[in-house]
Write a protein that holds these residues in place. Structure first.
Motif, PDB file in Angstrom:
ATOM      1  N   VAL A  30     -10.621   2.920   0.856  1.00 47.04           N
ATOM      2  CA  VAL A  30     -10.040   4.021   0.394  1.00 47.04           C
ATOM      3  C   VAL A  30      -9.273   4.805   1.580  1.00 47.04           C
ATOM      4  O   VAL A  30      -8.236   5.441   1.290  1.00 47.04           O
ATOM      5  N   GLY A  31     -11.119   5.563   2.381  1.00 51.98           N
ATOM      6  CA  GLY A  31     -10.561   5.713   4.185  1.00 51.98           C
ATOM      7  C   GLY A  31      -9.081   4.772   4.330  1.00 51.98           C
ATOM      8  O   GLY A  31      -7.939   5.838   5.304  1.00 51.98           O
ATOM      9  N   VAL A  33      -6.137   3.155   2.754  1.00 52.90           N
ATOM     10  CA  VAL A  33      -5.199   3.327   1.628  1.00 52.90           C
ATOM     11  C   VAL A  33      -4.644   5.110   2.315  1.00 52.90           C
ATOM     12  O   VAL A  33      -3.901   5.247   1.990  1.00 52.90           O
ATOM     13  N   SER A  34      -5.427   5.894   2.241  1.00 50.89           N
ATOM     14  CA  SER A  34      -4.944   7.072   2.991  1.00 50.89           C
ATOM     15  C   SER A  34      -5.045   7.679   3.765  1.00 50.89           C
ATOM     16  O   SER A  34      -3.582   8.390   4.138  1.00 50.89           O
ATOM     17  N   ALA A  35      -5.686   7.285   4.391  1.00 55.64           N
ATOM     18  CA  ALA A  35      -5.391   7.129   5.765  1.00 55.64           C
ATOM     19  C   ALA A  35      -3.411   6.546   6.166  1.00 55.64           C
ATOM     20  O   ALA A  35      -2.561   7.418   6.312  1.00 55.64           O
ATOM     21  N   ILE A  37      -0.544   6.407   2.990  1.00 53.55           N
ATOM     22  CA  ILE A  37      -0.430   7.838   2.538  1.00 53.55           C
ATOM     23  C   ILE A  37       0.113   8.550   3.623  1.00 53.55           C
ATOM     24  O   ILE A  37       1.320   9.239   3.099  1.00 53.55           O
ATOM     25  N   LEU A  38      -0.890   9.087   4.013  1.00 52.29           N
ATOM     26  CA  LEU A  38      -0.399  10.147   5.308  1.00 52.29           C
ATOM     27  C   LEU A  38      -0.361  10.183   6.023  1.00 52.29           C
ATOM     28  O   LEU A  38       0.996  11.371   6.387  1.00 52.29           O
ATOM     29  N   HIS A  39      -0.601   8.819   7.311  1.00 51.21           N
ATOM     30  CA  HIS A  39       0.076   8.886   8.085  1.00 51.21           C
ATOM     31  C   HIS A  39       1.751   8.744   7.628  1.00 51.21           C
ATOM     32  O   HIS A  39       2.768   9.426   8.017  1.00 51.21           O
ATOM     33  N   THR A  41       3.493  10.202   5.399  1.00 58.23           N
ATOM     34  CA  THR A  41       3.742  11.092   4.752  1.00 58.23           C
ATOM     35  C   THR A  41       4.277  12.492   5.592  1.00 58.23           C
ATOM     36  O   THR A  41       5.333  13.095   5.653  1.00 58.23           O
ATOM     37  N   TYR A  42       3.270  11.900   6.359  1.00 58.75           N
ATOM     38  CA  TYR A  42       3.247  12.839   7.963  1.00 58.75           C
ATOM     39  C   TYR A  42       4.308  12.106   8.337  1.00 58.75           C
ATOM     40  O   TYR A  42       5.436  12.833   8.919  1.00 58.75           O
TER      41      TYR A  42
END
Length: 196
Positions: A30-31, A33-35, A37-39, A41-42
């Protein structure tokens, strides 16, 4: 149907109380995948908010037309310095600091402080002085990303330019001290020493 309910109940219990090995694995997945997606998007946000298209969405009637008439937009070499080239440092921390500062400018536009050409003109000097101070503080780093004293062909410059560039380098002066208004119209400089 009972099997489906039993499986759903077991899955729910597993998710509520996973084993130690699976919970670490689940957290890692989860971490990750979240990282990711956030990267993404950023990165997309940073890239888009550094484009001429983004800048001109607010600056249609003020600084973008001035910039489009400057040598930074169109010149014999075909090299174009866009808004980010001059107004956004390349290094990570200075870039993030400038992006945070720029959010104040976006806020000023959307709250009506500088949303018309007349309001923009009323605040032009204040905004220009803030940008000049930033560039003086970082030794005109954005200018120096493209222009270096070592690569200047002094023989191609006017005698006055050679004299001024040589003196500026000797005196430790920075680009923006002499080159204010190179890509944008100068604000009203009434009362500023040396500008009368």
């Amino acid at each position: 149907m009972n099997k489906v309910l039993l499986l759903a109940k077991q899955l729910w219990q597993f998710l509520r109380r996973p084993s130690a090995k699976l919970s670490v694995g689940l957290i890692l997945v989860v971490g990750f995948v979240s990282a990711f997606i956030l990267h993404g998007t950023y990165s997309a946000t940073m890239k888009y908010t550094s484009t001429l298209e983004f800048c001109s969405s607010c600056h249609t009637n003020d600084v973008v037309p001035e910039y489009q008439e400057s040598v930074h937009f169109s010149n014999a070499s075909g090299v174009q310095a866009d808004c980010a080239s001059c107004h956004l440092p390349k290094e990570f921390l200075p870039k993030m600091t400038r992006k945070i500062q720029a959010s104040r400018e976006v806020f000023a536009h959307f709250t009506g402080k500088v949303d018309t050409p007349e309001k923009f003109e009323a605040h032009r000097r204040e905004m220009a002085e803030r940008e000049w101070a930033r560039m003086e503080a970082n030794d005109s780093q954005e200018c120096r990303n493209c222009h270096t004293q070592e690569s200047m062909e002094l023989s191609e410059q006017s005698l006055l330019a050679v004299k001024n560039h040589t003196a500026a380098e000797k005196n430790g002066e920075t680009c923006i001290q002499c080159h204010k208004g190179i890509a944008h119209k100068l604000p009203d400089m009434t009362g500023v020493p040396g500008w009368e």
